[in-house]
Design a protein around this motif. Structure first.
Motif, PDB file in Angstrom:
ATOM      1  N   PRO A 152     -11.783  13.749   0.050  1.00 44.93           N
ATOM      2  CA  PRO A 152     -10.481  13.731  -0.615  1.00 44.93           C
ATOM      3  C   PRO A 152      -9.658  12.495  -0.289  1.00 44.93           C
ATOM      4  O   PRO A 152      -9.701  11.960   0.819  1.00 44.93           O
ATOM      5  CB  PRO A 152      -9.808  15.005  -0.097  1.00 44.93           C
ATOM      6  CG  PRO A 152     -10.491  15.318   1.185  1.00 44.93           C
ATOM      7  CD  PRO A 152     -11.902  14.834   1.041  1.00 44.93           C
ATOM      8  N   PHE A 153      -8.896  12.075  -1.298  1.00 42.98           N
ATOM      9  CA  PHE A 153      -7.959  10.966  -1.129  1.00 42.98           C
ATOM     10  C   PHE A 153      -6.874  11.070  -2.184  1.00 42.98           C
ATOM     11  O   PHE A 153      -7.017  11.796  -3.178  1.00 42.98           O
ATOM     12  CB  PHE A 153      -8.681   9.610  -1.224  1.00 42.98           C
ATOM     13  CG  PHE A 153      -9.243   9.287  -2.586  1.00 42.98           C
ATOM     14  CD1 PHE A 153      -8.545   8.474  -3.470  1.00 42.98           C
ATOM     15  CD2 PHE A 153     -10.481   9.776  -2.988  1.00 42.98           C
ATOM     16  CE1 PHE A 153      -9.060   8.166  -4.719  1.00 42.98           C
ATOM     17  CE2 PHE A 153     -11.007   9.469  -4.232  1.00 42.98           C
ATOM     18  CZ  PHE A 153     -10.294   8.660  -5.100  1.00 42.98           C
ATOM     19  N   PHE A 154      -5.781  10.367  -1.949  1.00 47.23           N
ATOM     20  CA  PHE A 154      -4.702  10.281  -2.934  1.00 47.23           C
ATOM     21  C   PHE A 154      -4.959   9.074  -3.832  1.00 47.23           C
ATOM     22  O   PHE A 154      -5.025   7.933  -3.358  1.00 47.23           O
ATOM     23  CB  PHE A 154      -3.351  10.146  -2.247  1.00 47.23           C
ATOM     24  CG  PHE A 154      -2.912  11.381  -1.511  1.00 47.23           C
ATOM     25  CD1 PHE A 154      -2.490  12.508  -2.204  1.00 47.23           C
ATOM     26  CD2 PHE A 154      -2.926  11.423  -0.130  1.00 47.23           C
ATOM     27  CE1 PHE A 154      -2.091  13.654  -1.524  1.00 47.23           C
ATOM     28  CE2 PHE A 154      -2.526  12.552   0.563  1.00 47.23           C
ATOM     29  CZ  PHE A 154      -2.108  13.681  -0.137  1.00 47.23           C
ATOM     30  N   GLY A 155      -5.073   9.328  -5.140  1.00 49.71           N
ATOM     31  CA  GLY A 155      -5.304   8.228  -6.074  1.00 49.71           C
ATOM     32  C   GLY A 155      -4.109   7.313  -6.223  1.00 49.71           C
ATOM     33  O   GLY A 155      -4.255   6.126  -6.511  1.00 49.71           O
ATOM     34  N   ILE A 156      -2.899   7.872  -6.037  1.00 58.47           N
ATOM     35  CA  ILE A 156      -1.677   7.086  -6.222  1.00 58.47           C
ATOM     36  C   ILE A 156      -0.879   7.041  -4.925  1.00 58.47           C
ATOM     37  O   ILE A 156      -0.500   8.075  -4.377  1.00 58.47           O
ATOM     38  CB  ILE A 156      -0.806   7.659  -7.360  1.00 58.47           C
ATOM     39  CG1 ILE A 156      -1.537   7.528  -8.698  1.00 58.47           C
ATOM     40  CG2 ILE A 156       0.545   6.939  -7.417  1.00 58.47           C
ATOM     41  CD1 ILE A 156      -0.737   8.018  -9.892  1.00 58.47           C
ATOM     42  N   LEU A 157      -0.671   5.836  -4.445  1.00 54.32           N
ATOM     43  CA  LEU A 157       0.258   5.546  -3.348  1.00 54.32           C
ATOM     44  C   LEU A 157       0.990   4.284  -3.772  1.00 54.32           C
ATOM     45  O   LEU A 157       0.369   3.217  -3.911  1.00 54.32           O
ATOM     46  CB  LEU A 157      -0.483   5.306  -2.028  1.00 54.32           C
ATOM     47  CG  LEU A 157      -1.441   6.408  -1.564  1.00 54.32           C
ATOM     48  CD1 LEU A 157      -2.886   5.920  -1.643  1.00 54.32           C
ATOM     49  CD2 LEU A 157      -1.131   6.818  -0.135  1.00 54.32           C
ATOM     50  N   GLY A 158       2.293   4.398  -4.016  1.00 57.56           N
ATOM     51  CA  GLY A 158       2.977   3.234  -4.563  1.00 57.56           C
ATOM     52  C   GLY A 158       4.467   3.250  -4.318  1.00 57.56           C
ATOM     53  O   GLY A 158       5.043   4.271  -3.924  1.00 57.56           O
TER      54      GLY A 158
END
Length: 320
Positions: A152-158
Motif C-alpha cells: 500500500p501507498f498513497f498515490g497523492i501527496l501534494g
C-alpha cells in the motif's frame, strides 16, 4: 511534538484538486505526527458493494459542501494541513511511517478514452477486488490462483500552489504521483509554494504495477501515520524522495521522453549537490548504476518517470 488524529469527514476532505483558497483543516508544528484517514471512490460509491461503504464515506459522498469541490479530478483528498512557519521557497518532508487499507476491498476501473491502450480497451469496466488483509494479498482474476502482494501507498501527496489545480496530473508540487515506491518507511520532500504549504493526501492504492496502465491501481480507502518536517535550507524545485534502500528523483512531462529527461537531470543535480560529483561524472554514474522506471503513463497531461539510486553504493549517507 504533538500527535494529531485527522479523520476523513465532510469538514476535512476536498474533491478534485488543490487550492490555496481552501481553509486548513489542521494546523501543525514541524515535527508533529498525524494519524490520517482517507477515502476513495467518490464517483462510484452508488455502484459499490456494501463492504466498500461506511456511514462516514456515504455522508461525504452525499453531503460534501460545494466549496470543497475544487476541480474536475476524481480524487477525495484529506486536508489541507497548514504547517507553521512554512513559506514559499522552503521544503516540507513527509515521513510515511505507516500505511494500511481501512477496508478489505478496493476497485479498479477502465474508462473510455483513458488508459495506455484506450482504443483497444474502450468499454467502461468497474471491478471490485477483495483484499485479504491477514495474508496481505489480493487474488486476481478471482479463483485464478494469481496472488498479488499488497504494497500500500498513497498515490497523492501534494501541496497547494498559487493556482488551483486538478488532482489528476502530478507536477513539481507533488500531487498525483502514483509512485509505488512511496510505501511505509519512505519520505518525500516537496517544495513549498504558498504560506503553510497546505499539504493534502489521498488516493490510496493497495497494489500497482509501474505504469498503472489501465488508469487505476487497486484503489483503496487508506489510513496512515505521517510526520511532517520543515526545511529552510534545502534548494529543491521538484519532489525528491528516499526509501529504505534508494534515493529517488522524479520527472514529469507530456511524453515519457520528457519525463525521463527531467528525472535524469534531477538525479544529476542531486549527485552534484549532495555527493560532490561533476556533472559529467554524475551523468556517467546514472548510466552505470541508476535505474529509471516508468511511474505512470495515464495521469494526463503529465507522465512520470523516477530514477532510483541505491544507497548501498554510496560511501556515506546523503544528508537530505
Amino acid at each position: 511534538m504533538t500527535h494529531h488524529i485527522l479523520k476523513a469527514t465532510c469538514q476535512t476532505v476536498h474533491l478534485g484538486g488543490f487550492s490555496h483558497q481552501l481553509k486548513p483543516v489542521l494546523t501543525i508544528n514541524p515535527g508533529d505526527t498525524i494519524d490520517v484517514e482517507t477515502y476513495t471512490g467518490f464517483y462510484i460509491y452508488d455502484k459499490a458493494p456494501r463492504e466498500f461503504l461506511t456511514p462516514e464515506f456515504l455522508e461525504i459522498c452525499q453531503y460534501l459542501p460545494s466549496e470543497q469541490k475544487v476541480s474536475s479530478g476524481p480524487h477525495l483528498l484529506t486536508g489541507p494541513i497548514y504547517i507553521k512557519d512554512a513559506v514559499p521557497g522552503d521544503v516540507i518532508e513527509v515521513n510515511i511511517e505507516a500505511i494500511y487499507p481501512r477496508l478489505p476491498i478496493g476497485f479498479n476501473a477502465i474508462y473510455p478514452e483513458k488508459g495506455a491502450l484506450n482504443k483497444r480497451f474502450s468499454e467502461h469496466k468497474l471491478r471490485f477486488i477483495s483484499l485479504d488483509l491477514e495474508k496481505q494479498i489480493a487474488e486476481f482474476p478471482p479463483n485464478s490462483g494469481i496472488q498479488i502482494p499488497l504494497k500500500p501507498f498513497f498515490g497523492i501527496l501534494g501541496v497547494a500552489t498559487p493556482e488551483n489545480r486538478s488532482s489528476v496530473p502530478p507536477g513539481n508540487y507533488g500531487g498525483n504521483i502514483d509512485n509505488k515506491e512511496l510505501q511505509a518507511g519512505s519520505r518525500i520532500f516537496l517544495p513549498v509554494f504558498v504560506p503553510g504549504a497546505l499539504f493534502s493526501i489521498g488516493d490510496g492504492h493497495s497494489a500497482q504495477g509501474d505504469g498503472e496502465v489501465d488508469l487505476t491501481a487497486i484503489e483503496t480507502s487508506m489510513n496512515g501515520r505521517i510526520k511532517i518536517q520543515l526545511h529552510k535550507a534545502l534548494e529543491l524545485t521538484t519532489p525528491v524522495a528516499e526509501t529504505p534502500t534508494d534515493i529517488m528523483t522524479m520527472g514529469f512531462g507530456q511524453t515519457l521522453d520528457a519525463a525521463f529527461e527531467s528525472a535524469l537531470q534531477q538525479m544529476i543535480n542531486l549527485l552534484q549537490h549532495y555527493v560532490g560529483l561533476s556533472a559529467e561524472e554524475a551523468y556517467v554514474l546514472c548510466s552505470l548504476a541508476v535505474n529509471f522506471r516508468i511511474t505512470q503513463v495515464v495521469n494526463l497531461p503529465q507522465k512520470g518517470v523516477h530514477g532510483m539510486l541505491s544507497k548501498a553504493m554510496l560511501p556515506r549517507a546523503i544528508a537530505l
